[in-house]
Design a protein around this motif. Sequence first.
Motif, PDB file in Angstrom:
ATOM      1  N   LEU A 154       3.324   6.507  -1.393  1.00 17.62           N
ATOM      2  CA  LEU A 154       3.139   5.063  -1.224  1.00 17.62           C
ATOM      3  C   LEU A 154       2.764   4.398  -2.556  1.00 17.62           C
ATOM      4  O   LEU A 154       3.209   3.279  -2.840  1.00 17.62           O
ATOM      5  CB  LEU A 154       2.108   4.776  -0.128  1.00 17.62           C
ATOM      6  N   PHE A 159       2.654   0.339  -3.133  1.00 14.66           N
ATOM      7  CA  PHE A 159       1.640  -0.052  -2.142  1.00 14.66           C
ATOM      8  C   PHE A 159       0.268  -0.014  -2.819  1.00 14.66           C
ATOM      9  O   PHE A 159       0.002   0.871  -3.631  1.00 14.66           O
ATOM     10  CB  PHE A 159       1.639   0.918  -0.960  1.00 14.66           C
ATOM     11  N   GLU A 161      -3.614   0.628  -2.321  1.00 14.69           N
ATOM     12  CA  GLU A 161      -4.596   1.185  -1.381  1.00 14.69           C
ATOM     13  C   GLU A 161      -5.812   0.266  -1.372  1.00 14.69           C
ATOM     14  O   GLU A 161      -6.410   0.019  -2.413  1.00 14.69           O
ATOM     15  CB  GLU A 161      -4.992   2.603  -1.795  1.00 14.69           C
ATOM     16  N   LYS A 200      -5.200  -6.397   7.364  1.00 17.15           N
ATOM     17  CA  LYS A 200      -3.994  -6.110   6.577  1.00 17.15           C
ATOM     18  C   LYS A 200      -3.056  -7.313   6.621  1.00 17.15           C
ATOM     19  O   LYS A 200      -2.373  -7.604   5.636  1.00 17.15           O
ATOM     20  CB  LYS A 200      -3.316  -4.808   7.004  1.00 17.15           C
ATOM     21  N   TYR A 212      -1.685  -0.181   1.824  1.00 14.75           N
ATOM     22  CA  TYR A 212      -1.902   0.975   2.708  1.00 14.75           C
ATOM     23  C   TYR A 212      -3.339   1.430   2.624  1.00 14.75           C
ATOM     24  O   TYR A 212      -4.076   1.094   1.687  1.00 14.75           O
ATOM     25  CB  TYR A 212      -0.958   2.135   2.373  1.00 14.75           C
ATOM     26  N   ILE A 234      -2.721   6.346   8.963  1.00 18.15           N
ATOM     27  CA  ILE A 234      -2.125   5.892   7.699  1.00 18.15           C
ATOM     28  C   ILE A 234      -1.650   4.491   8.032  1.00 18.15           C
ATOM     29  O   ILE A 234      -0.700   4.309   8.797  1.00 18.15           O
ATOM     30  CB  ILE A 234      -0.911   6.747   7.288  1.00 18.15           C
ATOM     31  N   ASP A 235      -2.348   3.498   7.514  1.00 20.45           N
ATOM     32  CA  ASP A 235      -2.116   2.123   7.936  1.00 20.45           C
ATOM     33  C   ASP A 235      -1.392   1.367   6.822  1.00 20.45           C
ATOM     34  O   ASP A 235      -1.814   1.440   5.666  1.00 20.45           O
ATOM     35  CB  ASP A 235      -3.488   1.478   8.225  1.00 20.45           C
ATOM     36  N   CYS A 236      -0.322   0.665   7.163  1.00 17.10           N
ATOM     37  CA  CYS A 236       0.496   0.030   6.116  1.00 17.10           C
ATOM     38  C   CYS A 236       0.954  -1.362   6.544  1.00 17.10           C
ATOM     39  O   CYS A 236       1.084  -1.642   7.738  1.00 17.10           O
ATOM     40  CB  CYS A 236       1.758   0.854   5.860  1.00 17.10           C
TER      41      CYS A 236
END
Length: 583
Positions: A154, A159, A161, A200, A212, A234-236
């Motif tokens: 990611l 992405f 973090e 998010k 993410y 695992i959040d995106c």
Amino acid sequence: MYRNHTCGEIRMENSGQEVLLAGWVQTVRNLGGMTFIDLRDRYGITQLVVDDHTTDAVKNIASTLGREFVVQARGIVRERSSKNAKIPTGEVELHITELNILNEAVTPPFTIMDDTDGGDELRMKYRYLDLRRETVRKNLELRAKMAHVVRNYLDSKNFIETETPVMIKSTPEGARDFVVPSRMNPNQFYALPQSPQLFKQLLMVAGFDRYYQIVKCFRDEDLRADRQPEFTQIDCEMSYVHQEDVLNMFEGLTKHLFKELKGIDIVDFPRMTFAEAFERYGNDKPDLRFGMVIHELTDLVKGKEFKLFEEAEYIGGICATGCGEYTRKQLDALTEYIKKPQIGGTGLVYAKVNPDGSVKSSVDKFYSPDELMAWADRFGAQSGDLLLIMFGSREKTLPVISSLRLEMGRQCGFMDKENFKPLWVVDFPLLEWNEETQRFFAMHHPFTSPKPEDIGLLDTDPGKVRANAYDLVINGVEIGGGSVRIFDSALQAKMFKILGFTKEAAEDQFGFLMNAFKFGAPPHAGIAFGFDRLVSMFAGLDSIRDVIAFPKNNSGRDVMNDSPSPIAQAQLDELYLKLVKSE
Ligand code: ASP
């Protein structure tokens, strides 16, 4: 220096070298004049040997060792006379010249070996000892490795973090929140996040573009097998994307994980609509490791005075390949299986395709041989196959067939844990009607966008509206789910209304989100993967407990530290809390 090598790395090439090891005593075997000690650390086991040539000082210490003592041993590496091909260090041993006890240990409550004698509860109570076992630890090592590969992937796709708060506002939609009383704000509570969903989305409004987080989430749900009150996702989330972009990105991640961690090339990654999954597999998470798809027979079986079929809205079933030889006893067991309350079936009709192509069924007196052959044709059945047919309402029968299909998959040996069949299930319904409360609930969550072409139906037939929502399913397990979000505050307000929120309640709970949307929210979409599930699937395990260092038991308790537990009166007072008697 405590050690200059680990217990897992010494080989024949090290013969003659002096090395210093530290670890736990796994076993001590006293064979007359010789003593063998298996010394274990995270990396492996090395055999230590005490013999006639060992000094008396070392011999004396060796004679006092017990299981799980922590020791340091210096010695010379030499070839073993009886080798152990099962472990990488099995060709060598360490003839010890110096032995120090770093710490003693009481006798552990179970043997700390791959084949332990400890039961589940005992191992949970002494989880730190269970974690010393290689079989358990390697699952946690896989977990760490997967997190690392996910981050690398990611990060390489830009992405960011980002951590989101763990103490948030309670928004009880979906599961129940765990709440935390606030001492500084009497009678007010934080909630622990069920997911970082709103944050998010706000990060997208903030222009982060790609976010993410490998993040703990909390849901106070009635515990079912293999649920943990706290688990990891695992959040995106991504901006300026359509559903297709999200699916491609995370199909890429999934393939990458299989390649990196298991050396497997995933070639097929089909997509299936929710409607098709339900018709052909009886659920929204089809296991594609085997066929046995569901076929409907309703049009073929009506009008023949077979009452059970006459009264049923839906008749359909599966063809169990090669199961035509099932005995009466086996067939009765299948009927019993589907009639279990948790499966909810009403009855099972079967038909066998004989070697000559004719069909023998349990309802022969209502159907002619040709009619039965037409059933077999519908399934594409061959001689030696078994048709298993169920009936009732469409909504209730398809899930029963699904359960039987999975049971037959197990019985036929199709559930190979090393065969991975991922797919996307798409076009979920937006809403789900709840009979008990007589209202609609969001099938995914209230921020999921309807398909643009279905928006008109929101006013006329909300139950028919499809969502831009998708699940990643592997081998019959839902591994991830997400959606394209609503990013227009008016549509979001309408959604809350359909979900039964008053204007005030929506404002109170989600006002900050709708307000944020007024400041230029980009189109955005996202997904979350169940990280524990993914790891346990890669490890070939049935339970997520085995991939969590300190899991809760099936009643949501931590049996190691005995929590949840009461708190002191002074703590309660500070928090303005009063205990009430529970039943
Ligand atoms: N927040 C969602 C969940 O936890 C996932 C998503 O829609 O991104 O299921």
